[in-house]
Design a protein around this motif. Structure first.
Motif, PDB file in Angstrom:
ATOM      1  N   ILE A 183      60.961  48.021  51.226  1.00 10.93           N
ATOM      2  CA  ILE A 183      60.028  48.918  50.539  1.00 10.93           C
ATOM      3  C   ILE A 183      60.235  50.351  51.014  1.00 10.93           C
ATOM      4  O   ILE A 183      60.385  50.605  52.211  1.00 10.93           O
ATOM      5  N   ARG A 184      60.204  51.271  50.063  1.00  4.24           N
ATOM      6  CA  ARG A 184      60.365  52.692  50.359  1.00  4.24           C
ATOM      7  C   ARG A 184      59.040  53.405  50.075  1.00  4.24           C
ATOM      8  O   ARG A 184      58.483  53.286  48.982  1.00  4.24           O
ATOM      9  N   CYS A 185      58.531  54.132  51.072  1.00  2.00           N
ATOM     10  CA  CYS A 185      57.295  54.896  50.884  1.00  2.00           C
ATOM     11  C   CYS A 185      57.566  56.063  49.943  1.00  2.00           C
ATOM     12  O   CYS A 185      58.542  56.799  50.110  1.00  2.00           O
ATOM     13  N   ASN A 186      56.678  56.251  48.971  1.00  2.00           N
ATOM     14  CA  ASN A 186      56.906  57.259  47.936  1.00  2.00           C
ATOM     15  C   ASN A 186      55.718  58.224  47.804  1.00  2.00           C
ATOM     16  O   ASN A 186      55.507  58.804  46.755  1.00  2.00           O
ATOM     17  N   GLN A 187      54.931  58.360  48.872  1.00  2.00           N
ATOM     18  CA  GLN A 187      53.799  59.274  48.813  1.00  2.00           C
ATOM     19  C   GLN A 187      53.824  60.208  50.016  1.00  2.00           C
ATOM     20  O   GLN A 187      54.139  59.798  51.132  1.00  2.00           O
ATOM     21  N   SER A 188      53.502  61.466  49.758  1.00  2.00           N
ATOM     22  CA  SER A 188      53.639  62.495  50.788  1.00  2.00           C
ATOM     23  C   SER A 188      52.633  62.334  51.922  1.00  2.00           C
ATOM     24  O   SER A 188      52.894  62.778  53.043  1.00  2.00           O
ATOM     25  N   ILE A 189      51.495  61.701  51.651  1.00  2.00           N
ATOM     26  CA  ILE A 189      50.468  61.555  52.699  1.00  2.00           C
ATOM     27  C   ILE A 189      50.770  60.374  53.618  1.00  2.00           C
ATOM     28  O   ILE A 189      50.073  60.156  54.590  1.00  2.00           O
ATOM     29  N   GLY A 190      51.818  59.605  53.295  1.00  2.00           N
ATOM     30  CA  GLY A 190      52.151  58.465  54.126  1.00  2.00           C
ATOM     31  C   GLY A 190      51.257  57.264  53.831  1.00  2.00           C
ATOM     32  O   GLY A 190      50.368  57.320  52.985  1.00  2.00           O
ATOM     33  N   ALA A 191      51.489  56.176  54.533  1.00  2.00           N
ATOM     34  CA  ALA A 191      50.703  54.955  54.317  1.00  2.00           C
ATOM     35  C   ALA A 191      50.741  54.098  55.568  1.00  2.00           C
ATOM     36  O   ALA A 191      51.688  54.157  56.362  1.00  2.00           O
ATOM     37  N   ARG A 192      49.702  53.325  55.748  1.00  2.00           N
ATOM     38  CA  ARG A 192      49.637  52.400  56.878  1.00  2.00           C
ATOM     39  C   ARG A 192      49.583  50.939  56.424  1.00  2.00           C
ATOM     40  O   ARG A 192      49.975  50.056  57.163  1.00  2.00           O
ATOM     41  N   LEU A 193      49.060  50.696  55.231  1.00  2.00           N
ATOM     42  CA  LEU A 193      48.931  49.336  54.718  1.00  2.00           C
ATOM     43  C   LEU A 193      49.815  49.161  53.494  1.00  2.00           C
ATOM     44  O   LEU A 193      49.837  50.007  52.604  1.00  2.00           O
ATOM     45  N   ILE A 194      50.544  48.044  53.455  1.00  2.00           N
ATOM     46  CA  ILE A 194      51.390  47.726  52.315  1.00  2.00           C
ATOM     47  C   ILE A 194      50.749  46.551  51.579  1.00  2.00           C
ATOM     48  O   ILE A 194      50.662  45.446  52.122  1.00  2.00           O
ATOM     49  N   PRO A 195      50.264  46.759  50.361  1.00  2.00           N
ATOM     50  CA  PRO A 195      49.584  45.675  49.642  1.00  2.00           C
ATOM     51  C   PRO A 195      50.545  44.581  49.206  1.00  2.00           C
ATOM     52  O   PRO A 195      51.671  44.837  48.815  1.00  2.00           O
ATOM     53  N   GLN A 196      50.053  43.352  49.280  1.00  2.00           N
ATOM     54  CA  GLN A 196      50.815  42.185  48.870  1.00  2.00           C
ATOM     55  C   GLN A 196      49.888  41.252  48.091  1.00  2.00           C
ATOM     56  O   GLN A 196      48.694  41.494  47.970  1.00  2.00           O
ATOM     57  N   GLY A 197      50.441  40.181  47.567  1.00  2.00           N
ATOM     58  CA  GLY A 197      49.611  39.212  46.870  1.00  2.00           C
ATOM     59  C   GLY A 197      50.429  38.001  46.455  1.00  2.00           C
ATOM     60  O   GLY A 197      51.655  38.047  46.405  1.00  2.00           O
ATOM     61  N   TRP A 198      49.746  36.903  46.189  1.00  2.00           N
ATOM     62  CA  TRP A 198      50.426  35.730  45.669  1.00  2.00           C
ATOM     63  C   TRP A 198      49.481  34.946  44.777  1.00  2.00           C
ATOM     64  O   TRP A 198      48.261  35.052  44.872  1.00  2.00           O
ATOM     65  N   TYR A 199      50.057  34.187  43.869  1.00  2.00           N
ATOM     66  CA  TYR A 199      49.322  33.519  42.803  1.00  2.00           C
ATOM     67  C   TYR A 199      49.211  32.038  43.137  1.00  2.00           C
ATOM     68  O   TYR A 199      50.208  31.331  43.241  1.00  2.00           O
ATOM     69  N   TRP A 200      47.954  31.557  43.295  1.00  2.00           N
ATOM     70  CA  TRP A 200      47.743  30.173  43.736  1.00  2.00           C
ATOM     71  C   TRP A 200      46.732  29.500  42.815  1.00  2.00           C
ATOM     72  O   TRP A 200      45.576  29.930  42.721  1.00  2.00           O
ATOM     73  N   THR A 201      47.169  28.469  42.090  1.00  2.00           N
ATOM     74  CA  THR A 201      46.301  27.808  41.114  1.00  2.00           C
ATOM     75  C   THR A 201      45.778  26.465  41.584  1.00  2.00           C
ATOM     76  O   THR A 201      45.015  25.818  40.874  1.00  2.00           O
ATOM     77  N   GLY A 202      46.189  26.009  42.769  1.00  2.00           N
ATOM     78  CA  GLY A 202      45.690  24.736  43.281  1.00  2.00           C
ATOM     79  C   GLY A 202      44.493  24.933  44.198  1.00  2.00           C
ATOM     80  O   GLY A 202      43.984  26.038  44.366  1.00  2.00           O
ATOM     81  N   GLN A 203      44.051  23.826  44.798  1.00  2.00           N
ATOM     82  CA  GLN A 203      42.977  23.878  45.790  1.00  2.00           C
ATOM     83  C   GLN A 203      43.336  22.967  46.954  1.00  2.00           C
ATOM     84  O   GLN A 203      43.922  21.898  46.764  1.00  2.00           O
ATOM     85  N   SER A 204      42.950  23.416  48.150  1.00  2.00           N
ATOM     86  CA  SER A 204      43.265  22.668  49.356  1.00  2.00           C
ATOM     87  C   SER A 204      42.003  22.401  50.162  1.00  2.00           C
ATOM     88  O   SER A 204      41.046  23.177  50.098  1.00  2.00           O
ATOM     89  N   SER A 205      42.012  21.324  50.931  1.00  2.00           N
ATOM     90  CA  SER A 205      40.856  20.998  51.767  1.00  2.00           C
ATOM     91  C   SER A 205      40.863  21.764  53.082  1.00  2.00           C
ATOM     92  O   SER A 205      39.880  21.739  53.816  1.00  2.00           O
ATOM     93  N   ARG A 206      41.938  22.457  53.368  1.00  2.00           N
ATOM     94  CA  ARG A 206      42.052  23.223  54.604  1.00  2.00           C
ATOM     95  C   ARG A 206      42.611  24.611  54.304  1.00  2.00           C
ATOM     96  O   ARG A 206      43.284  24.806  53.290  1.00  2.00           O
ATOM     97  N   PRO A 207      42.340  25.576  55.166  1.00  2.00           N
ATOM     98  CA  PRO A 207      42.856  26.934  54.924  1.00  2.00           C
ATOM     99  C   PRO A 207      44.382  26.951  54.919  1.00  2.00           C
ATOM    100  O   PRO A 207      45.029  26.191  55.647  1.00  2.00           O
ATOM    101  N   TYR A 208      44.939  27.805  54.092  1.00  2.00           N
ATOM    102  CA  TYR A 208      46.389  27.944  54.093  1.00  2.00           C
ATOM    103  C   TYR A 208      46.827  28.711  55.331  1.00  2.00           C
ATOM    104  O   TYR A 208      46.036  29.402  55.985  1.00  2.00           O
ATOM    105  N   GLU A 209      48.101  28.605  55.642  1.00  2.00           N
ATOM    106  CA  GLU A 209      48.670  29.321  56.773  1.00  2.00           C
ATOM    107  C   GLU A 209      49.509  30.480  56.249  1.00  2.00           C
ATOM    108  O   GLU A 209      50.293  30.322  55.330  1.00  2.00           O
ATOM    109  N   ILE A 210      49.332  31.646  56.844  1.00  2.00           N
ATOM    110  CA  ILE A 210      50.130  32.810  56.481  1.00  2.00           C
ATOM    111  C   ILE A 210      50.539  33.529  57.754  1.00  2.00           C
ATOM    112  O   ILE A 210      49.740  33.698  58.675  1.00  2.00           O
ATOM    113  N   ARG A 211      51.795  33.911  57.816  1.00  2.00           N
ATOM    114  CA  ARG A 211      52.290  34.614  58.995  1.00  2.00           C
ATOM    115  C   ARG A 211      53.354  35.611  58.578  1.00  2.00           C
ATOM    116  O   ARG A 211      53.958  35.502  57.497  1.00  2.00           O
ATOM    117  N   SER A 212      53.579  36.576  59.436  1.00  2.00           N
ATOM    118  CA  SER A 212      54.586  37.593  59.179  1.00  2.00           C
ATOM    119  C   SER A 212      55.945  37.101  59.637  1.00  2.00           C
ATOM    120  O   SER A 212      56.069  36.407  60.656  1.00  2.00           O
TER     121      SER A 212
END
Length: 272
Positions: free
Chosen positions: A113-142
């Motif tokens: 990803i290339r930053c394209n704003q002069s004021i800079g940024a600290r957070l990079i937005p992300q997202g994913w599409y999930w149509t199922g359901q689970s009995s336990r929380p999903y795991e997410i890691r960097s």
């Protein structure tokens, strides 16, 4: 010296001043036509200085200008947000495997990803599409050490789950960063719909690669690569060419590559 200047500019007092100045400019810009309309109305009906028909035309024009300015400010803010980053490349893979009487899904996504704003940024937005359901929380890691994930932790009504990657510092205009996440989830409550799609999340993207992987013994009878113009549905899907590859580890991949993908379109697969 650069760090000191950055700290000074990020001081809360200066942020308040910048916000106040921006608010004053916006109010002044939008208020001028309205004040003009009031002044014309006062001169016309209070002092009889302008013909009523001409005054009505002027007032209508000034109010229309105020509405046009408001619309322009709103859309310019949206355009700036969508152009905050440029995605030079994104590689995303979904590994689908049977787990008991349901499925486990592991989605890995890496982006340059290339930053394209002069004021800079600290957070990079992300997202994913999930149509199922689970009995336990999903795991997410960097994927990359030092990158912290702020996670929405639940799907919204449109099935999107949002999270943000924090790099631990501010990135400046033109700077390129490599980010990535891995999500693991099971659909033991409600099965996930049998499709997988990626999009640029509103940002301009140059290269997109999407991979769908199964264990060789669990390969579906039919897999189609698709491009959806908006919301994924059974209608309006454009069938794309894809490459099927059998791997040495007993898995099979279906791969599509899109150069300069459209911002609102989704690229991925459906299977049965």
């Amino acid at each position: 010296m650069v760090m000191l200047i950055s700290q000074i500019l990020d001081h809360p007092a200066l942020k308040v001043v910048r916000d106040a100045a921006a608010t004053i400019r916006a109010v002044g810009l939008l208020g001028s036509p309205v004040v003009g309309a009031i002044a014309v109305a006062y001169i016309t009906w209070g002092r009889r200085g302008v013909r009523p028909d001409l005054a009505i035309s002027i007032i209508a024009g000034l109010l229309a200008a105020a509405m046009l300015l408001a619309w322009g400010l709103r859309n310019s803010a949206a355009i700036r947000a969508e152009n905050a980053f440029i995605v030079d490349s994104m590689q995303s893979m979904l590994f689908v495997e049977i787990e008991g009487n349901h499925h486990r899904y592991t989605r890995s996504r890496e982006q340059i990803i290339r930053c394209n704003q002069s004021i800079g940024a600290r957070l990079i937005p992300q997202g994913w599409y999930w149509t199922g359901q689970s009995s336990r929380p999903y795991e997410i890691r960097s994927i990359f050490p030092g990158q912290v994930i702020f996670d929405g932790a639940r799907a919204e009504q449109d099935h999107w789950i949002y999270h943000w990657i924090y790099l631990g510092r501010r990135i400046t205009m033109g700077e390129v960063v490599h980010v990535g996440t891995i999500v693991t989830v099971e659909d033991d409550v409600l099965p996930m719909r049998e499709f997988y799609a990626e999009r640029a999340s509103g940002f301009r993207m140059r290269n997109l690669k999407v991979v769908l992987r199964f264990p060789r013994s669990e390969e579906p009878k039919k897999v189609e690569a698709c491009k959806w113009p908006g919301v994924v549905s059974s209608r309006g899907a454009e069938i794309l060419p894809s490459v099927r590859t059998v791997n040495n580890d007993g898995t099979v991949d279906f791969v599509i590559v899109a150069n300069s993908p459209k911002r609102r379109s989704r690229y991925g697969f459906r299977w049965e």
